[in-house]
Enzyme design. Structure first.
Site, PDB file in Angstrom:
ATOM      1  N   CYS A  43      80.502  31.276  32.064  1.00 31.59           N
ATOM      2  CA  CYS A  43      79.477  30.418  31.462  1.00 31.59           C
ATOM      3  C   CYS A  43      78.412  30.002  32.485  1.00 31.59           C
ATOM      4  CB  CYS A  43      80.156  29.193  30.852  1.00 31.59           C
ATOM      5  SG  CYS A  43      79.007  28.034  30.154  1.00 31.59           S
ATOM      6  N   GLY A 184      73.751  44.665  18.798  1.00 34.21           N
ATOM      7  CA  GLY A 184      72.812  43.634  18.313  1.00 34.21           C
ATOM      8  C   GLY A 184      73.492  42.325  18.005  1.00 34.21           C
ATOM      9  N   TYR A 186      74.821  38.366  19.531  1.00 36.58           N
ATOM     10  CA  TYR A 186      73.960  37.317  20.071  1.00 36.58           C
ATOM     11  C   TYR A 186      73.581  37.541  21.534  1.00 36.58           C
ATOM     12  CZ  TYR A 186      77.366  34.512  22.764  1.00 36.58           C
ATOM     13  OH  TYR A 186      78.251  34.070  23.715  1.00 36.58           O
ATOM     14  N   HIS A 444      60.971   9.662  11.855  1.00 34.87           N
ATOM     15  CA  HIS A 444      59.804  10.459  11.466  1.00 34.87           C
ATOM     16  C   HIS A 444      58.773  10.427  12.587  1.00 34.87           C
ATOM     17  CE1 HIS A 444      56.785  12.220   8.873  1.00 34.87           C
ATOM     18  NE2 HIS A 444      55.932  11.292   9.270  1.00 34.87           N
TER      19      HIS A 444
HETATM   20  C1  LIG Z   1      75.424  36.441  28.632  1.00 35.07           C
HETATM   21  C2  LIG Z   1      76.351  35.419  28.012  1.00 35.07           C
HETATM   22  C3  LIG Z   1      75.833  34.327  27.361  1.00 35.07           C
HETATM   23  C4  LIG Z   1      76.677  33.365  26.818  1.00 35.07           C
HETATM   24  N1  LIG Z   1      76.130  32.295  26.181  1.00 35.07           N
HETATM   25  C5  LIG Z   1      76.922  31.351  25.651  1.00 35.07           C
HETATM   26  C6  LIG Z   1      76.380  30.199  25.032  1.00 35.07           C
HETATM   27  O1  LIG Z   1      75.158  30.043  24.938  1.00 35.07           O
HETATM   28  N2  LIG Z   1      77.229  29.258  24.546  1.00 35.07           N
HETATM   29  C7  LIG Z   1      78.590  29.416  24.621  1.00 35.07           C
HETATM   30  O2  LIG Z   1      79.316  28.527  24.161  1.00 35.07           O
HETATM   31  N3  LIG Z   1      79.141  30.503  25.207  1.00 35.07           N
HETATM   32  C8  LIG Z   1      78.342  31.463  25.719  1.00 35.07           C
HETATM   33  N4  LIG Z   1      78.911  32.545  26.340  1.00 35.07           N
HETATM   34  C9  LIG Z   1      80.376  32.673  26.340  1.00 35.07           C
HETATM   35  C10 LIG Z   1      80.990  31.776  27.422  1.00 35.07           C
HETATM   36  O3  LIG Z   1      80.474  32.141  28.678  1.00 35.07           O
HETATM   37  C11 LIG Z   1      82.501  31.915  27.388  1.00 35.07           C
HETATM   38  O4  LIG Z   1      82.981  31.641  26.084  1.00 35.07           O
HETATM   39  C12 LIG Z   1      83.155  30.930  28.356  1.00 35.07           C
HETATM   40  O5  LIG Z   1      82.710  31.134  29.673  1.00 35.07           O
HETATM   41  C13 LIG Z   1      84.677  31.092  28.298  1.00 35.07           C
HETATM   42  O6  LIG Z   1      85.257  30.193  29.190  1.00 35.07           O
HETATM   43  P1  LIG Z   1      86.704  30.484  29.822  1.00 35.07           P
HETATM   44  O7  LIG Z   1      87.015  29.289  30.626  1.00 35.07           O
HETATM   45  O8  LIG Z   1      87.633  30.905  28.759  1.00 35.07           O
HETATM   46  O9  LIG Z   1      86.524  31.780  30.749  1.00 35.07           O
HETATM   47  P2  LIG Z   1      85.464  32.229  31.841  1.00 35.07           P
HETATM   48  O10 LIG Z   1      84.245  31.428  31.813  1.00 35.07           O
HETATM   49  O11 LIG Z   1      85.338  33.714  31.672  1.00 35.07           O
HETATM   50  O12 LIG Z   1      86.193  31.902  33.215  1.00 35.07           O
HETATM   51  C14 LIG Z   1      87.358  32.545  33.617  1.00 35.07           C
HETATM   52  C15 LIG Z   1      87.483  32.443  35.123  1.00 35.07           C
HETATM   53  O13 LIG Z   1      88.762  32.907  35.502  1.00 35.07           O
HETATM   54  C16 LIG Z   1      88.646  33.601  36.733  1.00 35.07           C
HETATM   55  N5  LIG Z   1      89.799  34.507  36.843  1.00 35.07           N
HETATM   56  C17 LIG Z   1      90.132  35.524  36.002  1.00 35.07           C
HETATM   57  N6  LIG Z   1      91.280  36.092  36.402  1.00 35.07           N
HETATM   58  C18 LIG Z   1      91.680  35.419  37.514  1.00 35.07           C
HETATM   59  C19 LIG Z   1      92.796  35.536  38.379  1.00 35.07           C
HETATM   60  N7  LIG Z   1      93.756  36.463  38.192  1.00 35.07           N
HETATM   61  N8  LIG Z   1      92.882  34.690  39.418  1.00 35.07           N
HETATM   62  C20 LIG Z   1      91.932  33.725  39.643  1.00 35.07           C
HETATM   63  N9  LIG Z   1      90.866  33.581  38.841  1.00 35.07           N
HETATM   64  C21 LIG Z   1      90.742  34.402  37.797  1.00 35.07           C
HETATM   65  C22 LIG Z   1      87.317  34.328  36.617  1.00 35.07           C
HETATM   66  O14 LIG Z   1      86.799  34.660  37.893  1.00 35.07           O
HETATM   67  C23 LIG Z   1      86.470  33.291  35.889  1.00 35.07           C
HETATM   68  O15 LIG Z   1      85.744  32.491  36.777  1.00 35.07           O
HETATM   69  C24 LIG Z   1      78.091  33.528  26.907  1.00 35.07           C
HETATM   70  C25 LIG Z   1      78.628  34.632  27.576  1.00 35.07           C
HETATM   71  C26 LIG Z   1      77.773  35.579  28.118  1.00 35.07           C
HETATM   72  C27 LIG Z   1      78.368  36.751  28.841  1.00 35.07           C
END
Ligand SMILES: Cc1cc2nc3c(=O)[nH]c(=O)nc-3n(C[C@H](O)[C@H](O)[C@H](O)COP(=O)(O)OP(=O)(O)OC[C@H]3O[C@@H](n4cnc5c(N)ncnc54)[C@H](O)[C@@H]3O)c2cc1C
Length: 465
Positions: A43, A184, A186, A444
């Site tokens: 994120c 296509g 988001y 408003h």
């Molecule tokens: C381009 C893009 C735009 C986005 N825009 C939005 C948005 O506008 N709004 C929204 O709500 N969501 C958005 N998202 C989705 C959002 O980024 C994810 O839903 C969110 O980051 C998920 O959070 P998480 O904590 O599950 O995992 P992540 O954010 O993926 O974090 C997981 C972390 O775990 C670490 N990790 C993995 N395996 C290991 C390991 N074995 N040991 C140590 N560390 C590890 C990784 O390095 C990473 O830092 C977007 C995603 C992308 C790609």
């Protein structure tokens, strides 16, 4: 290196993991978090935040460029405007840096120990982390898997060279003249539109019959109209086949089965994301799956006692705010509080131009669940504030039970409607009825008046239509 023993070990410091660790620290739980890359996860580093920074820069550039031809009805004239993509990226990196160091500071404030390195499960209570200074063993009473997700690669179009992922697109230093986006959804549309605004010639290839397939056609229409105005080429029901022999183009199979070549400087593949499960020793733990994701119950418990999973690794909707809400809940459960997943809706925003926001049930989803419904829709073309902001495209829609007027869903498409998402979720979480929204004074002139008017319309009492 001495083993670390703790009550809670969180693996992954994305929005799910870091929120879980901060809340656990606040509750006095002895907590360790392991992160292989940078705090903030997808994120903050390569997702929500850098993409929105780029979209903002693209909007600013596009707005300035539109003034160039001297036809602005606002009477504004500019002499010239250019964009330096490397400068834009440096500004974006500054925001990411501020936020990721903010996360580190918050973890420290909550007394959470941060271990940098890749974690691998040894067994259900033990994890080995490869740190810069050697192998660190951590033993924990409770473990939270928050390893997130990564971009899906197409076998016939592997990442590398001109074929890039969203992560690469967010770090381009030179604007591609011709950009082809495969997928296509988001992410593809947000980035594709941003690059179009910055001056790239953009084509979008989508296997389904509609862009943004997870949103209903009515909500998507204003976005499709904008893409047409921007001369973004849409190839629907088309499949990417691979690079042409000379590597200059993307070969696609079109809806009628013929082949076409789309010249491209860069091909951005955004066909989905898959959970990060391999590489962390999770396969050996043999946790139950739900499709490719880890299966969880209403407390984010996996099939193994003491192991929880949150965020993208647990499935759709893969959104940062869902991951954060799960993280906060799990920390409280581990602290002994009685909590379970009781959310009535998870809003979702698509930051295209115009933006789309959905919360709760669409009319079709409500009917499919057997509800008799009433629907109220109010167009921004009848909203004064929207007129003053030259943003009359779009509407707000409310879906309610016909018998009780209980609000089941709220959706909108229009400029800046992402900020209505809080109103939408609050109404649904608080079990608002149409009368509650219609009877609330909305300031408003604001675009939020369209929410009140949509509720009035559903009650058959619209004032400004
Ligand atoms: C381009 C893009 C735009 C986005 N825009 C939005 C948005 O506008 N709004 C929204 O709500 N969501 C958005 N998202 C989705 C959002 O980024 C994810 O839903 C969110 O980051 C998920 O959070 P998480 O904590 O599950 O995992 P992540 O954010 O993926 O974090 C997981 C972390 O775990 C670490 N990790 C993995 N395996 C290991 C390991 N074995 N040991 C140590 N560390 C590890 C990784 O390095 C990473 O830092 C977007 C995603 C992308 C790609």
């Amino acid at each position: 290196m001495k083993d670390i023993v703790c009550k809670l070990l969180v693996i992954g410091a994305g929005p799910g993991g870091y929120v879980c660790a901060i809340r656990a620290g606040q509750l006095g739980i002895d907590t360790v978090i392991v992160e292989a890359r940078k705090p903030g996860g997808t994120c903050l580093n390569v997702g929500c935040i850098p993409s929105k920074a780029l979209i903002h820069a693209a909007d600013e550039f596009d707005a300035a460029r539109r003034l160039l031809d001297g036809r602005s009805p606002l009477g504004i004239k500019v002499d010239g405007v250019t964009i330096d993509l490397a400068g834009t990226m440096a500004w974006k990196d500054g925001i990411v840096g501020r936020l990721t160091s903010g996360v580190s500071a918050l973890l420290q404030k909550a007394s959470v120990k941060v271990v940098h390195g890749r974690a691998t499960f040894r067994d259900g209570k033990t994890v080995a982390v490869e740190t810069e200074t050697g192998m660190q063993i951590i033993r924990a009473e409770n473990l939270v898997i928050a390893t997130g997700s990564e971009p899906v690669e197409l076998p016939n179009l592997p990442f590398g060279g001109k074929v890039i992922s969203s992560t690469d697109a967010l770090n381009l230093q030179v604007l591609p003249k011709k950009l082809v986006v495969v997928g296509g959804g988001y992410i593809g549309l947000e980035l594709g539109m941003a690059f179009s605004k910055m001056g790239s010639e953009v084509a979008i290839v989508e296997a389904a019959g509609q862009i943004l397939p997870q949103y209903d056609a009515e909500l998507v229409r204003p976005v499709a109209k904008k893409l047409k105005e921007r001369a973004v080429a849409l190839h629907m029901l088309a499949k990417a086949q691979g690079l042409s022999a000379d590597g200059s183009s993307l070969v696609i199979e079109t809806a009628d089965g013929s082949r076409e070549q789309l010249p491209a400087d860069q091909i951005l593949v955004t066909v989905g994301r898959r959970p990060t499960i391999s590489g962390a020793g999770l396969e050996e733990l043999d946790l139950d799956r739900s499709g490719p994701y880890l299966r969880i119950d209403d407390r984010c418990r996996t099939s193994m006692r003491g192991i929880y999973a949150i965020g993208d690794v647990t499935g759709e909707p893969m959104l940062a705010h869902r991951a954060m809400a799960q993280g906060e809940m799990v920390a409280e459960i581990i602290a002994g509080r009685k909590r379970s997943w009781d959310k009535r809706c998870i809003p979702a925003v698509c930051f295209t131009d115009p933006e789309i926001v959905i919360a709760g049930l669409s009319p079709d989803e409500a009917r499919a669940q057997g509800y008799e419904i009433r629907v109220g829709q109010f167009p921004f073309s009848a909203n004064a504030r929207a007129m003053t902001m030259q943003s009359e495209d779009g509407f707000v829609r409310v879906v309610a039970r016909a018998d009780t007027n209980l609000v089941l869903g709220l959706q909108a498409v229009g400029r800046g409607v992402s900020e209505l998402s809080a109103t939408f979720s609050l109404a649904i979480e608080m079990c608002a009825r149409l009368e509650d929204i219609a009877g609330t004074i909305h300031a408003h002139p604001t675009r939020s008046e369209a929410v009140q008017e949509a509720a009035l319309k559903a009650l058959g009492q619209a004032l400004h239509l």
